[in-house]
Design a protein around this motif. Structure first.
Motif, short mmCIF file in Angstrom:
data_model
loop_
_atom_site.label_atom_id
_atom_site.label_comp_id
_atom_site.label_asym_id
_atom_site.label_seq_id
_atom_site.Cartn_x
_atom_site.Cartn_y
_atom_site.Cartn_z
N LEU A 70 0.86 -1.17 0.00
CA LEU A 70 0.00 0.00 0.00
C LEU A 70 0.90 1.23 0.00
N VAL A 71 0.66 2.13 -0.94
CA VAL A 71 1.49 3.33 -1.12
C VAL A 71 0.67 4.56 -0.75
N VAL A 72 1.32 5.52 -0.11
CA VAL A 72 0.69 6.82 0.12
C VAL A 72 1.49 7.83 -0.71
N ALA A 73 0.77 8.56 -1.58
CA ALA A 73 1.42 9.48 -2.51
C ALA A 73 0.71 10.83 -2.48
N ASP A 74 1.29 11.79 -3.17
CA ASP A 74 0.72 13.13 -3.25
C ASP A 74 -0.36 13.17 -4.32
#
Length: 198
Positions: A70-74
């Motif tokens: 799971l990635v958190v990005a802008d």
């Protein structure tokens, strides 16, 4: 910054492998390896090994069954994913009640905004509850001492469950050099000196 949570994209692979290899420091047991060799081994293990023609010759951790990233990005970046703030890689195994956290990473500039907690909550962890994790880092110690994840448990032995069956069997196979190891340090016909016990 407006965070968006999403699955890993192919363009994230190198970033994940690179940050994992830099932030998971060499354990003292493998100080024989240079820092560069350690990082190269971790990078290849995470991302997979690619030959000179760009063909995968061995899948990495990120490709194994049961592994989720799971990635958190802008969300405000040009493509919505140009600036990755962090990620959480977990492994789910049917014999364990909780997924195993393989690696959790948040960039320096994005720390303190609660992204690590949000990543954990999104995959079902209670930050105040048990969180088994495989790769111990300096940041894991800092977070636990700060009371962020008080019941996080370093469980490196659980990572073995994710190995392909042939690798597990190879780990358990008899050591063909066992006698050589037993004889190490002995000169011909002499026993090694005994050490006094304290």
């Amino acid at each position: 910054m407006r965070a968006v949570f999403r699955p890993m994209l192919p363009t994230d692979r190198r970033f994940i492998a690179a940050t994992w290899s830099v932030h998971w420091w060499r354990p003292v047991e493998v100080q024989l390896l240079t820092r560069r060799a350690w990082r190269g081994a971790v990078f290849g293990t995470v991302a997979g090994w690619i030959d000179h023609d760009g063909i995968a010759v061995q899948n990495g951790v990120l490709d194994r069954p049961g592994v989720n990233t799971l990635v958190v990005a802008d969300a405000d970046a040009a493509a919505g994913d140009a600036d990755v703030f962090g990620y959480l890689v977990t492994y789910e195994h049917t014999d364990e009640p909780l997924p195993l956290v393989l690696f959790l990473f948040v960039k320096d500039g994005a720390r303190g905004a609660g992204l690590a907690t949000q990543l954990l909550k999104r995959v079902g962890f209670d930050p105040a509850g048990p969180i088994p994790y495989a790769c111990h880092t300096q940041h894991a110690t800092v977070l636990r001492e700060a009371g962020k994840f008080p019941h996080a448990q370093w469980r490196p032995e659980l990572a073995r469950l994710m190995l392909p069956r042939e690798d597990q069997d190879a780990d358990l196979a008899p050591d063909p050099h066992a006698q050589d190891h037993a004889d190490a340090g002995r000169s011909e016909g002499r026993r090694p000196p005994s050490r006094a016990r304290r």
